[in-house]
Design an enzyme around this catalytic site. Structure first.
Site, short mmCIF file in Angstrom:
data_model
loop_
_atom_site.label_atom_id
_atom_site.label_comp_id
_atom_site.label_asym_id
_atom_site.label_seq_id
_atom_site.Cartn_x
_atom_site.Cartn_y
_atom_site.Cartn_z
N GLY A 467 43.81 46.87 33.00
CA GLY A 467 43.23 47.55 31.85
C GLY A 467 41.72 47.47 31.85
O GLY A 467 41.09 47.25 32.89
N GLY A 472 39.92 42.49 29.56
CA GLY A 472 40.08 41.43 30.56
C GLY A 472 39.26 40.20 30.23
O GLY A 472 39.72 39.06 30.41
N CYS A 523 41.78 54.20 37.59
CA CYS A 523 40.78 53.15 37.75
C CYS A 523 39.95 53.34 39.01
O CYS A 523 38.78 52.97 39.05
CB CYS A 523 41.45 51.78 37.75
SG CYS A 523 42.79 51.62 38.93
N GLU A 621 32.17 53.42 32.28
CA GLU A 621 33.44 54.02 32.65
C GLU A 621 33.89 55.00 31.57
O GLU A 621 34.03 54.64 30.40
CB GLU A 621 34.51 52.94 32.85
CG GLU A 621 35.83 53.50 33.34
CD GLU A 621 36.88 52.43 33.57
OE1 GLU A 621 37.65 52.55 34.53
OE2 GLU A 621 36.93 51.47 32.78
#
Length: 741
Positions: A467, A472, A523, A621
């Site tokens: 994720g 994280g 990702c 991101e």
């Protein structure tokens, strides 16, 4: 005096009488909730009755996407349909080279007639036209024996169909579309194996729909199996659940507090079902079940070969249901159906890979001749907590479930709250494959509730998470007091570096796919493209033109290349970055909603050029179909730009200079590098990132390492070899033995 029947006995006799009286014919799907309502009792005694009927071979009980259903024995129909798929597919391929223009015109005319009947649908008439279409295509088959076998199998299927149904509701529109595809392949001179595959897939899709539909009456129109209303949206999969439950200790259950959350259709953003919202109490129950299964159950103590057999059965089941899995995954996540199908097949391969790996696993042994043998024991650790994302959820769940189960651990899975639908299939798959009770447990819920409780649970020694990097970091902090084993695959902002000597067309094709496939929600997306100045303008022009041609469409359309983003929250995030980008760089493609999609989570493939390294769309991101293109002058600047983010998951290098390629790969800050290719990965290689992109690696033996404890065992073969203390003897210290540490 007449003995009173229990509720389960009453349900048993009631169902059995209807099977004997042909009210429930082969293939009829029994919905336990409906039977319970008819008999005015709970589902529990009905389920007991179904289990007894299953033992007698009269029904097959299964968990069907959260709904408890049973199917009256359909073995004959299934076998006949599968046989016809093979025979007619072969006959169609052999006929292809002998079909005339008039033959193809006839087939198209029959299909046009089928299309005309869709408005006022008659299943029996439609089936007859369907058979005429296939007969027209295989009539010139040069193999008389094959023709005879097709005819016999079709007659057998028709006899069976008389006692089941005329045509699967909801398949009519898809069927005529598949007819057109088969004819087009023949007209265009496609290879015979491609024509045969298309014909087989047509039959297989019909069979798959049959196995997931409630049984209609022979006279029914093409109606919704839930409401009885005419079906108007073939995009919606059949038999969606009204509610998705947890799966704990072999049972589907609701949350302890009864709480639920809504699950949205990403195309309309309308709620299509609810899911049980797990919290600490539900995680506690799941962990307790997994702990019992680990300490008392057979799974951790099975031989690797025995566990391997179960994992191979899981892979077989997943492969056999890839169409249904893809359909549900596509609907739930907005992923294009063709890409969802690839993910379903990859999920099966993940299980097969680890099923083979644990049997082939060889532990290290070290010898000191005449003095000592040292060997390594691998032991499962315990309960593995698996927290998975909403992008390609089923495949990424398999990525963690495969090695965790292969190594003998038990698991608690917390799937992403945006996409719980396909995860609910695992329970039925595992039960059918023979996984012992309690080994697999699933708790749905929000990350801050169920996920947080799983991370903080003292009886869960392992957490594998995929994720966002910020999540994280939170997991890392919350797991630290317990010293848990952590494997975290986090965010990425991966560079694709294109040098002037690269094959420009190949680089453009790969980088288009690399950022726009999976709706950009991947990702490893190469979302920063760095292009050498001498070819920069040419690259940008061609890239923007091709990005504008990427097809945005409904997820279930096989021609769609970019579907709907998963959720309105994520759509808002991506669109906010698009607006930021308009103030930071030059917009050359996209930049808003695609034409014709005024609702739903649709973003046109968006390309920004002349992006500065300090721009937010360069550094942060976005996780959507948005790409930033930046020029560079030389190798040194390219490397500096590639490494100029907090992330380090993947990198893609495009150059025909072999020396440059290897040197650049060695210096780029990324856990994975692809040279002149796009994300083609061998399952034996490590997967993971550096910097903010992850902690640890999975894949191949790295996964085996993570899910096992490695215990070193040392055996003395000769005289005990160690210095002696406490006897007033002079001795020399041997630095090799004992270990001076």
């Amino acid at each position: 005096m007449t003995k009173m029947l229990s509720k389960s006995q009453r349900a048993y006799h009631w169902i059995k009488e209807r099977i004997a009286g042909q009210a429930y014919t082969p293939g009829y799907r029994l919905v336990l909730g409906s039977i319970a309502g008819e008999l005015e009792m709970s589902v529990v005694p009905v389920r007991e009755a179904i289990r007894q009927l299953e033992a007698e071979g009269l029904v097959h009980f299964e968990h069907n996407v959260g709904a408890r259903v049973a199917m009256v024995d359909d073995t004959q129909y299934r076998h006949s349909m599968e046989a016809l798929s093979i025979l007619e597919g072969s006959a169609t391929a052999l006929s292809a080279r002998h079909l005339t223009i008039d033959d193809l015109k006839l087939a198209r005319a029959i299909n046009e007639k089928m299309i005309e009947t869709l408005g006022n649908f008659n299943p029996s008439a439609f089936t007859q036209l369907n058979q005429q279409f296939h007969a027209a295509l295989i009539a010139p088959c040069p193999n008389p024996r094959l023709q005879e076998m097709v005819t016999l199998e079709m007659s057998r299927l028709n006899r069976l169909r008389d006692s089941t149904f005329s045509f699967v509701p909801g398949r009519a529109h898809e069927s005529v579309r598949e007819h057109e595809q088969i004819v087009a392949l023949i007209e265009n001179g496609a290879p015979l194996d491609e024509i045969e595959r298309a014909a087989r897939e047509h039959h297989t899709a019909t069979l798959d729909a049959y196995l997931t539909q409630k049984h209609p009456t022979k006279s029914s129109a093409c109606t919704s199996t839930e409401t009885g209303e005419p079906m108007t949206d073939s995009r919606i999969p059949a038999n969606l659940p009204d509610h998705i439950q947890h799966y704990i200790d072999g049972e589907f259950v609701d949350s302890v507090d009864g709480d639920t959350f809504d699950v949205l259709d990403p195309v309309t953003n309308e709620n299509y079902t609810t899911a049980a919202a797990g919290k600490k109490a539900d995680i506690d129950l799941a962990v307790a079940a997994a702990t019992r299964a680990f300490k008392e159950g057979p799974w951790p103590r099975m031989l690797p070969r025995e566990r391997s057999r179960v994992l191979h059965r899981i892979a077989d089941i997943v492969e056999s249901r890839d169409q249904r899995l893809a359909e549900l995954e596509s609907f739930d996540s907005g992923l294009p159906i063709t890409q969802a199908l690839g993910q379903a097949r990859r999920a099966a391969e993940n299980f097969r890979f680890f099923a083979d790996l644990i049997v082939a696993q060889a532990d290290d042994t070290f010898k000191v001749p005449g003095r000592q043998i040292n060997y390594v024991n691998r032991k499962p650790i315990g309960v593995a907590g698996l927290i998975t994302p909403w992008n390609t959820p089923f495949m990424l769940e398999s990525w963690k479930l495969g090695p965790a189960l292969a190594t003998g651990n038990t698991v608690v899975l917390k799937p992403a709250e945006f996409t719980p639908l396909s995860a609910s299939l695992w329970a039925g798959i595992f039960e059918e494959a023979g996984l012992p009770k309690g080994v697999f447990n699933l708790v749905n819920g929000l990350g801050e509730d169920a996920g947080d409780a799983l991370v903080k649970h003292p009886d869960v020694p392992l957490i594998s998470f995929t994720g966002e990097s910020s999540t994280g970091q939170l997991i890392f902090a919350n797991a630290a007091p317990f010293l848990k084993g952590l494997s975290m695959e986090l965010g990425g902002k991966s560079p694709a570096v294109v040098f002037a000597d690269a094959d420009l067309e190949a680089a453009i094709n790969a980088t288009i796919f690399g950022v726009f496939s999976l709706n950009g929600e991947r990702c490893t997306a190469g979302s920063r493209i760095l292009v050498e100045r001498s070819v920069y303008e040419e690259f940008v022009e061609k890239y923007a033109a091709q990005a504008k041609r990427v097809k945005v469409g409904l997820p279930n359309d096989p021609t769609t290349e970019v579907g709907a983003l998963v959720h309105p929250e994520h759509y808002d995030k991506v669109m906010s970055y698009v607006e930021i980008g308009k103030g930071e760089a030059r917009l050359v493609a996209g930049g808003g909603r695609p034409e014709g999609f005024e609702t739903g989570n649709y973003v046109a493939p968006t390309v920004f050029a002349d992006v500065s390294p300090d721009a937010r769309i360069f550094q942060e991101e976005i996780f959507g179909p948005v790409v930033a293109i930046t020029p560079f002058e030389n190798d040194e600047e390219a490397l500096a730009l590639a490494n100029n983010t907090r992330y380090g998951l993947a990198a893609y290098i495009w150059t025909n200079d072999l020396k440059r390629a290897h040197n650049f790969a060695g210096n780029v800050e990324a856990g994975m590098v692809w040279l002149n290719s796009n994300n083609v990965r061998d399952l034996r290689t490590p997967f993971g990132g550096v910097k903010a992109s992850g902690l640890g690696h999975e894949g191949g033996y790295r996964s085996i390492d993570f899910y096992t404890d490695q215990q070193a065992v040392h055996i003395t073969l000769g005289e005990v070899h160690n210095p002696t203390f406490g006897k007033n003897e002079i001795h020399e210290t041997d630095l090799d033995d004992p270990d001076p540490r």
